[in-house]
Design an enzyme around this catalytic site. Structure first.
Site: not given
Length: 874
Positions: A431-433, A489
């Site tokens: 997530n979002e990295i 993502s």
């Protein structure tokens, strides 16, 4: 051939530096056990979280005993299995150290035959403090790694963030909606397996080719044998049997057996068909006897992530059995800070609520846990697809060999554990990295890179690529059965340059849009910031009063009270809610009214977003709002609070995700002041209301064309009809189109835009009756500028309904009518607008309790009704 099985569930626990043992519950956590034994108070109440940070600094131990009877002597192997240990543990059998563990996200097993005796034996699990375990790793590394949501300061560690070193649920260390409870414990089942001869250890039904005409399958069978063995492998399903003769050698081996089903019943997600499932049984047989067997239930489907270049960029859509699916759903987080406390009923309540809300997907977000088996079984049953993250979120991670090897074992275990579930649609690395670090864009990301030297940056990114571009995709490719992998993502595309990072809305990849909320952009920006797949966006609200009173007293009901701030983990969250509310809605009378109004505000925001996404299909092919649920009682982005109570947003989602949806925009010029500069003071006046063009959008997810009548009727707030017009509409299958436009002034026909409401309905005739497929209220002035009349809403029980159905009517316009029930459950509709002369009938469905039905029709108990006028200063 001998097989024995024993679950170990009678345990006691204590701190390692203490002598008194207390009863423990396994599966469980040390926090839950301390609460049950009265050592600590409710961790969720008041500010108790702050007083319980000592727990993660201690070592804890659990102990049980088990008796091996004569029957166990006939087993040549005795295996000890832990389905989940959280996290750093040492296992002792009869005082002998037999196994160290270091990963919460996988099972651990070992042969213990040489360590046990006939009669009574002891098993001890000693948990080392995850804080004490990982602080030396930080010192050894020599520099901190980014971990934005690690609440280390609350935990007494200052800025020393250690969450990234542990393969443990990231949210345990805190998040911007969750508390910091760094748990330890035996969080999944413990058992003994006794066996001799060959045994089946895994069965995977690989779906090589699935279509309505045929399903070509391969049964992939993993076997462990302690000696050479000859016999028959048999696989059966749907009245058919496939066999082959096998010769096993000592040790582990994998066999494959082809199988075909003609004209199979396919598994479909919600809205497209039945989620049909088959039961497959694999058996090893010798001389007509079954030596070992294994059974799985799965659905047959072909699921693909389609990324195809087009004029607008690159598509991002899911195709199920050859049918493009517009994804409607939400992000899921763990249902509790102490996940073993989540019962099967709580899982069913969440999944059934998603299904009742017309969803077809949940995203299991990467800062929580790989969910329990029952979660995926319920998604299979209800026809909900699952976007499955690996458990990495909003942090950079180390890349030493021990860590990478642990990640590889974790990935193999979970991909293999979940691969038979037809609901699994995608594996996502994190997530979002990618967008947070933004390696290829010097000025992009969250500002992390500036804190590191060039050498450190190179090492950190290489470690990132090792996990998310090598280890995880290799695991999905090898064991995932053809399911797609997406590295992070959000992401545009894996290009290895600045075009990779999804730091803005573009024509490819998936999007997390947080301009509304974090950047304080106006709600109207939801209409502009639309990508190919909207995998995150959200807006906060408080739980309802009955939920807030679970953690606060009456005298603490103030926006900035110590308790309210403790139950608001987003630093400026309460002020953001207030700021947006001041801009869009009338002023609430008091804090209790503020709770209600915050839910109305949240629902309005997300309705705008969902409608914008659906109106833009097929350019946009998915919308997953943040978030479905909560892990404790808190002000958050959830649409359903910790206790499972539906917020206003859940009802709006139910309407906005319906198969046929009406959406209206325009004609509210005074509503979006300050666009591009946030939601500051409204510089427009009420005189600007009712200008511009009103546009009516119709969206259909039906697989066949839609022919219907659009009816537009204008009412004053007393219910008097001020004009009506109808328009025939025709919509292709699975489409979104503008079906009507008109100047706002033409629709108003001289009436005050602040005193009228437009009711739009899409209707069909069926068996001589008018059937409303979709409806929508539309206003021509800002809700802040509209003076609501006093309204008396009456509730009348529907005769013959057994006290479960009610008809509501009003003598004046009532906005956001809220029905509140004494019993737990939901209404078929709630938080709706009511026009005089247009009664609405709703049905109440209670939570089903321990039964297989999540909801059952029944009485709501004491029932109250209110509307926005009751909560606002006029």
């Amino acid at each position: 051939m001998t097989n024995r099985h024993k679950v170990l569930n009678e345990w006691r626990f204590k701190a390692c530096d203490e002598s008194e043992w207390n009863e423990a519950r396994v599966p469980g956590t040390v926090h839950s056990d301390l609460l049950r034994t009265g050592v600590i108070s409710d961790p969720f109440y008041g500010t108790n979280e702050h007083e319980l940070q000592w727990i993660d600094k201690k070592d804890w131990e659990y102990q049980t005993s088990f008796t091996l009877t004569e029957e166990w002597k006939r087993c040549r192997h005795i295996e000890l299995v832990f389905d989940g240990l959280d996290t750093y543990a040492d296992i002792y059998v009869n005082g002998r150290h037999v196994l160290p563990t270091d990963n919460m996200f996988r099972a651990w097993s070992l042969e213990i035959g040489e360590f046990v005796l006939p009669g009574e034996n002891t098993l001890r699990v000693r948990f080392r403090s995850p804080i004490a375990e990982d602080l030396p790793k930080l010192d050894k590394l020599g520099y901190p790694l980014p971990a934005t949501n690690d609440q280390s300061e609350l935990g007494g560690l200052g800025d020393r963030k250690v969450s990234i070193f542990a393969r443990k649920a990231p949210y345990h260390y805190g998040w911007d909606w969750g508390p910091r409870f760094v748990t330890s414990g035996i969080w999944r089942e413990v058992r003994l397996n006794g066996w001799s001869g060959p045994r089946l250890t895994d069965l995977f039904i690989r779906q090589d080719k699935v279509s309505p005409e045929e399903a070509k399958l391969t049964a992939v069978v993993e076997i462990e044998s302690d000696a050479a063995w000859r016999g028959t492998l048999e696989v059966a399903a749907d009245g058919q049997t496939w066999t082959q003769e096998v010769a096993l050698t000592p040790g582990r081996q994998t066999l494959e057996l082809a199988a075909e089903l003609a004209e199979p019943k396919l598994w479909w997600c919600r809205g497209l068909g039945e989620p049909y499932r088959y039961e497959f049984t694999a058996s090893l047989r010798e001389g007509g006897e079954t030596v070992s067997s294994r059974r799985v239930t799965t659905g047959l489907r072909d699921i693909r992530l389609v990324r195809r270049r087009d004029d607008a960029g690159i598509s991002f859509l899911f195709e199920l059995n050859g049918v493009p699916v517009f994804i409607k759903g939400a992000n899921h987080i763990p249902n509790d800070s102490f996940s073993p406390e989540v019962t099967a009923e709580r899982y069913r309540h969440e999944i059934a609520s998603a299904a009742e809300s017309n969803m077809n997907m949940l995203r299991v977000w990467g800062g929580g846990i790989y969910e329990e088996d029952v979660f995926y079984e319920l998604c299979d049953e209800y026809g909900l697809l699952v976007w499955q993250d690996f458990m990495f979120a909003c942090s950079m991670y180390p890349g030493d060999d021990a860590f990478l090897n642990s990640v590889a074992a974790e990935a193999e275990y979970n991909v293999k554990r979940l691969r038979n579930h037809p609901c699994i649609a995608l594996w996502c690395g994190n997530n979002e990295i990618d967008s947070a670090w933004a390696h290829f864009d010097e000025n992009g990301g969250w500002g992390w890179k500036k804190d590191y030297t060039t050498e450190q940056r190179t090492k950190i990114w290489a470690d990132y690529e090792a996990i998310f571009h090598r280890i995880l995709p290799e695991a999905v490719e090898r064991w995932g059965g053809g399911i797609a992998y997406w590295p992070s993502s959000p992401l545009r595309e894996l290009t290895g340059d600045e075009h990779q990072h999804a730091t803005k809305v573009t024509g490819e990849g998936d999007v997390h849009y947080w301009g509304v909320w974090h950047a304080v952009e106006p709600f109207s920006n939801y209409n502009e910031r639309v990508g190919r797949f909207m995998s995150e966006y959200g807006f906060q609200s408080f739980p309802e009063l009955s939920s807030v009173l679970k953690y606060a007293t009456e005298d603490q009901l103030e926006l900035e009270s110590e308790v309210m701030l403790a139950h608001q983990k987003n630093g400026r969250g309460n002020q953001l809610i207030k700021g947006y509310m001041d801009h869009y809605l009338p002023r609430p009378r008091d804090f209790k009214a503020f709770l209600y109004m915050s839910q109305v505000l949240q629902a309005d925001a997300i309705q705008i977003a969902i409608e914008a996404h659906r109106r833009n299909k097929p350019y946009c092919m998915g919308t997953l709002y943040w978030q479905m649920n909560d892990c404790w009682p808190v002000a958050s982005w959830a649409s359903m609070d910790y206790y499972g109570r539906w917020k206003a947003l859940q009802y709006v989602v139910r309407r906005s995700f319906s198969e046929v949806m009406l959406s209206i925009d325009g004609g509210v010029e005074g509503r979006e002041a300050g666009e591009g500069k946030g939601v500051g003071p409204d510089t427009n006046t009420a005189a600007d209301a009712g200008k511009g063009v009103v546009t009516v959008h119709l969206v259909s997810d039906r697989r066949e064309p839609l022919h219907a009548r659009l009816r537009l009727e204008l009412f004053d707030f007393g219910g008097r009809s001020l004009g009506e017009r109808t328009h025939e509409v025709a919509l292709p299958a699975d489409a979104a189109e503008v079906v009507y436009t008109a100047p706002a002034g033409e629709l108003l026909n001289g009436h005050d835009p602040r005193g009228v409401v437009l009711l739009a309905t899409v209707e069909q005739e069926a068996a001589g009756e008018r059937v409303v497929l979709a409806s929508r209220h539309h206003y021509f002035a800002s809700f802040r500028d509209i003076e609501l009349p006093e309204a008396s809403v009456t509730v009348e029980e529907v005769r013959g309904s057994g006290g479960s159905a009610f008809t509501l009517s009003t003598d004046a316009l009532a906005r956001q009518v809220w029905l509140h029930a004494e019993e737990e459950g939901f209404f078929s509709d709630n938080f709706f607008d009511l026009i005089p002369g247009r009664p609405v009938t709703v049905e109440f469905r209670r939570r089903g309790g321990l039964g297989s039905e999540a909801f059952v029709s029944g009485s709501p108990g004491a029932l109250s009704v209110s509307s926005m006028r009751d909560y606002t200063v006029q």
